[in-house]
Design a protein around this motif. Sequence first.
Motif, PDB file in Angstrom:
ATOM      1  N   THR A   1       0.982  45.583  27.058  1.00  0.00           N
ATOM      2  CA  THR A   1       0.037  46.561  27.609  1.00  0.00           C
ATOM      3  C   THR A   1      -0.181  47.683  26.607  1.00  0.00           C
ATOM      4  OG1 THR A   1       0.855  46.110  29.842  1.00  0.00           O
ATOM      5  CG2 THR A   1      -0.457  48.101  29.550  1.00  0.00           C
ATOM      6  N   PRO A   2      -1.464  47.999  26.278  1.00  0.00           N
ATOM      7  CA  PRO A   2      -2.682  47.240  26.587  1.00  0.00           C
ATOM      8  C   PRO A   2      -2.841  46.064  25.626  1.00  0.00           C
ATOM      9  CG  PRO A   2      -3.231  49.128  25.244  1.00  0.00           C
ATOM     10  CD  PRO A   2      -1.750  49.210  25.488  1.00  0.00           C
ATOM     11  N   THR A   3      -3.772  45.178  25.903  1.00  0.00           N
ATOM     12  CA  THR A   3      -4.016  44.040  25.013  1.00  0.00           C
ATOM     13  C   THR A   3      -5.288  44.208  24.199  1.00  0.00           C
ATOM     14  OG1 THR A   3      -5.143  42.843  26.789  1.00  0.00           O
ATOM     15  CG2 THR A   3      -2.777  42.435  26.512  1.00  0.00           C
ATOM     16  N   SER A   4      -5.969  45.329  24.359  1.00  0.00           N
ATOM     17  CA  SER A   4      -7.154  45.592  23.541  1.00  0.00           C
ATOM     18  C   SER A   4      -7.359  47.093  23.432  1.00  0.00           C
ATOM     19  CB  SER A   4      -8.397  44.921  24.140  1.00  0.00           C
ATOM     20  OG  SER A   4      -8.683  45.451  25.423  1.00  0.00           O
ATOM     21  N   GLY A   5      -8.076  47.483  22.385  1.00  0.00           N
ATOM     22  CA  GLY A   5      -8.365  48.883  22.149  1.00  0.00           C
ATOM     23  C   GLY A   5      -8.662  49.123  20.690  1.00  0.00           C
ATOM     24  N   SER A   6      -8.985  50.353  20.346  1.00  0.00           N
ATOM     25  CA  SER A   6      -9.334  50.693  18.971  1.00  0.00           C
ATOM     26  C   SER A   6      -8.075  51.042  18.181  1.00  0.00           C
ATOM     27  CB  SER A   6     -10.310  51.869  18.941  1.00  0.00           C
ATOM     28  OG  SER A   6      -9.737  53.013  19.570  1.00  0.00           O
ATOM     29  N   ALA A   7      -8.161  50.833  16.873  1.00  0.00           N
ATOM     30  CA  ALA A   7      -7.035  51.147  15.989  1.00  0.00           C
ATOM     31  C   ALA A   7      -6.915  52.660  15.814  1.00  0.00           C
ATOM     32  CB  ALA A   7      -7.248  50.477  14.635  1.00  0.00           C
ATOM     33  N   PRO A   8      -5.687  53.160  15.681  1.00  0.00           N
ATOM     34  CA  PRO A   8      -4.416  52.455  15.835  1.00  0.00           C
ATOM     35  C   PRO A   8      -4.105  52.195  17.308  1.00  0.00           C
ATOM     36  CG  PRO A   8      -4.023  54.765  15.401  1.00  0.00           C
ATOM     37  CD  PRO A   8      -5.503  54.579  15.301  1.00  0.00           C
ATOM     38  N   LEU A   9      -3.640  50.971  17.624  1.00  0.00           N
ATOM     39  CA  LEU A   9      -3.392  50.564  19.003  1.00  0.00           C
ATOM     40  C   LEU A   9      -1.901  50.313  19.188  1.00  0.00           C
ATOM     41  CD1 LEU A   9      -4.568  49.717  21.783  1.00  0.00           C
ATOM     42  CD2 LEU A   9      -4.635  47.369  20.888  1.00  0.00           C
ATOM     43  N   ALA A  10      -1.254  51.150  20.029  1.00  0.00           N
ATOM     44  CA  ALA A  10       0.163  50.974  20.346  1.00  0.00           C
ATOM     45  C   ALA A  10       0.282  50.100  21.588  1.00  0.00           C
ATOM     46  CB  ALA A  10       0.835  52.319  20.568  1.00  0.00           C
ATOM     47  N   VAL A  11       1.002  48.990  21.462  1.00  0.00           N
ATOM     48  CA  VAL A  11       1.156  48.041  22.565  1.00  0.00           C
ATOM     49  C   VAL A  11       2.630  47.996  22.969  1.00  0.00           C
ATOM     50  CG1 VAL A  11       0.850  45.657  23.336  1.00  0.00           C
ATOM     51  CG2 VAL A  11      -0.756  46.662  21.689  1.00  0.00           C
ATOM     52  N   GLN A  12       2.883  48.167  24.259  1.00  0.00           N
ATOM     53  CA  GLN A  12       4.232  48.031  24.800  1.00  0.00           C
ATOM     54  C   GLN A  12       4.436  46.591  25.254  1.00  0.00           C
ATOM     55  OE1 GLN A  12       7.055  50.257  25.321  1.00  0.00           O
ATOM     56  NE2 GLN A  12       7.871  48.182  25.627  1.00  0.00           N
ATOM     57  N   PHE A  13       5.387  45.890  24.633  1.00  0.00           N
ATOM     58  CA  PHE A  13       5.689  44.513  25.003  1.00  0.00           C
ATOM     59  C   PHE A  13       6.920  44.478  25.906  1.00  0.00           C
ATOM     60  CE2 PHE A  13       3.237  44.031  21.113  1.00  0.00           C
ATOM     61  CZ  PHE A  13       2.370  43.008  21.465  1.00  0.00           C
ATOM     62  N   THR A  14       6.861  43.616  26.920  1.00  0.00           N
ATOM     63  CA  THR A  14       7.944  43.496  27.892  1.00  0.00           C
ATOM     64  C   THR A  14       8.436  42.056  27.944  1.00  0.00           C
ATOM     65  OG1 THR A  14       6.982  45.281  29.220  1.00  0.00           O
ATOM     66  CG2 THR A  14       8.623  43.868  30.289  1.00  0.00           C
ATOM     67  N   ASP A  15       9.721  41.870  27.706  1.00  0.00           N
ATOM     68  CA  ASP A  15      10.327  40.543  27.794  1.00  0.00           C
ATOM     69  C   ASP A  15      10.413  40.107  29.251  1.00  0.00           C
ATOM     70  OD1 ASP A  15      11.952  38.232  27.239  1.00  0.00           O
ATOM     71  OD2 ASP A  15      13.678  39.432  27.881  1.00  0.00           O
ATOM     72  N   GLN A  16       9.938  38.908  29.559  1.00  0.00           N
ATOM     73  CA  GLN A  16      10.000  38.351  30.908  1.00  0.00           C
ATOM     74  C   GLN A  16      10.716  37.000  30.913  1.00  0.00           C
ATOM     75  OE1 GLN A  16       5.792  38.381  31.873  1.00  0.00           O
ATOM     76  NE2 GLN A  16       5.900  40.456  32.708  1.00  0.00           N
ATOM     77  N   SER A  17      11.552  36.760  29.897  1.00  0.00           N
ATOM     78  CA  SER A  17      12.267  35.498  29.789  1.00  0.00           C
ATOM     79  C   SER A  17      13.339  35.397  30.880  1.00  0.00           C
ATOM     80  CB  SER A  17      12.934  35.386  28.420  1.00  0.00           C
ATOM     81  OG  SER A  17      12.007  35.613  27.386  1.00  0.00           O
ATOM     82  N   ASN A  18      13.614  34.148  31.304  1.00  0.00           N
ATOM     83  CA  ASN A  18      14.666  33.942  32.287  1.00  0.00           C
ATOM     84  C   ASN A  18      15.979  33.580  31.607  1.00  0.00           C
ATOM     85  OD1 ASN A  18      14.434  31.290  31.490  1.00  0.00           O
ATOM     86  ND2 ASN A  18      13.560  30.548  33.421  1.00  0.00           N
ATOM     87  N   SER A  19      17.019  33.341  32.401  1.00  0.00           N
ATOM     88  CA  SER A  19      18.329  32.860  31.937  1.00  0.00           C
ATOM     89  C   SER A  19      19.016  33.808  30.955  1.00  0.00           C
ATOM     90  CB  SER A  19      18.210  31.464  31.316  1.00  0.00           C
ATOM     91  OG  SER A  19      17.716  30.545  32.267  1.00  0.00           O
ATOM     92  N   SER A  20      18.758  35.086  31.093  1.00  0.00           N
ATOM     93  CA  SER A  20      19.516  36.127  30.384  1.00  0.00           C
ATOM     94  C   SER A  20      19.618  35.914  28.883  1.00  0.00           C
ATOM     95  CB  SER A  20      20.938  36.221  30.976  1.00  0.00           C
ATOM     96  OG  SER A  20      20.901  36.487  32.351  1.00  0.00           O
ATOM     97  N   PRO A  21      18.521  36.012  28.163  1.00  0.00           N
ATOM     98  CA  PRO A  21      18.624  35.942  26.697  1.00  0.00           C
ATOM     99  C   PRO A  21      19.434  37.110  26.154  1.00  0.00           C
ATOM    100  CG  PRO A  21      16.427  36.650  27.372  1.00  0.00           C
ATOM    101  CD  PRO A  21      17.140  36.248  28.613  1.00  0.00           C
TER     102      PRO A  21
END
Length: 644
Positions: free
Chosen positions: A38-58
């Motif tokens: 979030t977000p996945t689009s916008g003008s530069a510079p674009l800061a995106v926060q990524f969230t891990d949603q993997s299962n089984s406790s990586p």
Amino acid sequence: MDGCAKSVLRILSCTILVVFLLICTVSAAAPTAAFSGTPTSGSAPLAVQFTDQSNSSPTGWAWFFGDETYEGPWTPVNNSSGWTARAYHATVALPDGSIVLMGGQAGGDWLNDTWRSVDDGVTWELVNASSGWTERIYHTSVAVPDGSILLMGGHSDDGFLNDTWRSVDGGATWTCVNASSGWTRRDGHTAVTMPDRSIVLMGGMFASPWWCLNDTWRSTDGGTTWTCVNESSGWMARSGHTSVALPDGSILLMGGVGAGRTFLNDTWRSIDNGTTWTEVNASSGWMARSGHISVALPDRSIILMGGQDGDLNPLNDTWRSADGGATWTQLRDAGWTARGDHTGVVLPDGNIMLMGGQDDNGPLNDTWRLQPTGSSLQNPTHTYTAPGTYPVTLQAHNSEGYSVTRMPDYITVTEPEPIPGPVHNGGGGGSTGGPDGYNVGGNSAVSKVTVTGTGLKTFIVTGRTQSSPGADIPPAPGTPYQYVELTPARFEEITGANITFTIPAAWLAEHGLSPGQIVLYRYNGTVWEALPTAVTDTAGTTVTFMATSPGFSLFAISSAEQTDPVTTPTAVTTPTTAETTAQATAEPTAEQTTAVPAGDTIPDFPLPTIAIVTGAVLVLAAGGYLVRRWWIRRQNPALFKDYD
């Protein structure tokens, strides 16, 4: 307690036990990677926060944001790894992240020992001093997702081999699953593990000198049986090539040496488990070679490393392809000694490991690492500074294994929104842009400048980012955050500037840096010079800095990790204050998903030593060149026998 109560208690106890076992079973599984941004689009510079949603406790994460440059340094993790210095060995990376190294040649000794590292090559343990299979060189090995290892063929004192061996305990013990696997006895071949867990084996040499093969074989039962899927695969018969398997089910085969001692630099591709092959590049850009290695990464890029050229000179160049071998780009100097007949793997954390081989002085036993990932945090923030569309890849892992997910065209970054002109007019000689300075247009981390000089009444400045410093300019010291070309316009003369820029606090945390370690470097045409840099604001999610510069040119926002200036091979004239420096040409941004390590080796070749005697004077012609080849022949006597 009555019988009814005891029955209820027993049922409750069994239920708790079942739930406990289910929880343990889930926690012991390899993760399935998943994420959101979030977000996945916008003008530069674009800061995106990524969230891990993997299962089984990586327990670990390898992120590739699609704009990696692969310009990071190789670092030695062990200069003397414990195992005897060697070449022509084999290595695999297991799903739990451990590395297993097998056999090879140390001086005149052929080996069948097995070594294992569980800490990314920092330390090594001998798990089997005599593994059961014959001492050998030029064999090939693969890791299977169930954690087993297969070792196939090679060359022993008795000649060429076609046996298949299996270990299910990290190389501690071995079982022969096929003493004569059906394919012709050979060495210098390669093998890869496919996404469906089948094994594909390709090419190799079956007699000296350079009687090579171009067949392709496949096993779907862990090497117990083999089927020839193509007797003549289209590519020139060869050995000493390298191969990788990509997660889309394709196989790439690259380089090697064929009949008549023809060194190759072609790239071939199969999308049907080796049944048919297509040439994707007849001359891939890198020098024709053998004894090189390649690995495939989670972002679907391929890294090719080292080897030896047609004159048997060892190499240490590294190349990358992000489009399935169709095109290749050379990366920065690796730092490790030029070598051939080494091995390499990719670990679940995305690190590339390189081990052993031989250089001009003989066998090696060092271990090196390259960390190409964009982040290893669970939930990172990444800032995109250049317009474009980017794929994002996450490989999540724990002690049971790993998985990868890739989202193509996930992030869309547009041009920066227009920024108004100068906040204040400059006025006459020696004037500044006012207390607030001039806003900087463009897509860089530089937001404002204050300028001293003349003719600044309508002064403007634009900042453009670059993925690298450009042609013939060395990388900036430290860990660069961004390369910025500041281009001024509408001025007569500039005598100085204060430059304000910002860096996300998350980027500093990812790289283990404090704000006080950040420096703005200016390329003056000859060297990178560190500018006086101060922290002005640490509030919020970004850190703001101000640096003082004598003028505008190419800048690098980086960490202060190197004190000596970095020079270019040839110096150029430093520009005057009334001019800007020559703009560096921006290079294309990097691109894209997961992998299976592969790579193998080929014999070196004997050449005669020529002595010219005149009277009492002995002249040794081409001494260093030919003596090295004599050494190679002495180290590999079995490879130069005459075979029926």
